[in-house]
Design a protein around this motif. Structure first.
Motif: not given
Length: 85
Positions: A64-66, A76-82
């Motif tokens: 998701v990030s560069y 750190l991780t991130h889960k995007r919503s739809k």
């Protein structure tokens, strides 16, 4: 491959991806994942792909990030919503 309704203006963007089969076993859960050399090696093997292709492929995971964020030795991780683009 799955279908996508990606707007044309995003289709030609490049995104950073990793091979799904090599990354999934290391990403158990969400939130902060303890760092390990194996995870770092997989992230460092990421490669660019046209977003249109990445959105349709089940063989890759888009980063998701560069950039990679660490905190006290954990990634750190991130889960995007739809709902997010």
């Amino acid at each position: 491959m799955k279908n996508t309704d990606l707007p044309k203006k995003y289709a030609q963007e490049s995104v950073l991806v990793c091979a799904r089969e090599s990354l999934v076993p290391l990403l158990q859960g969400v939130g902060v994942i303890p760092p390990c050399d194996e995870l770092w090696a997989k992230i460092m093997s990421a490669f660019p792909m046209r977003r249109e292709l990445a959105e349709r492929s089940t063989d890759v995971i888009q980063l998701v990030s560069y950039f990679v964020v660490t905190n006290d030795g954990a990634y750190l991780t991130h889960k995007r919503s739809k709902k997010q683009p």
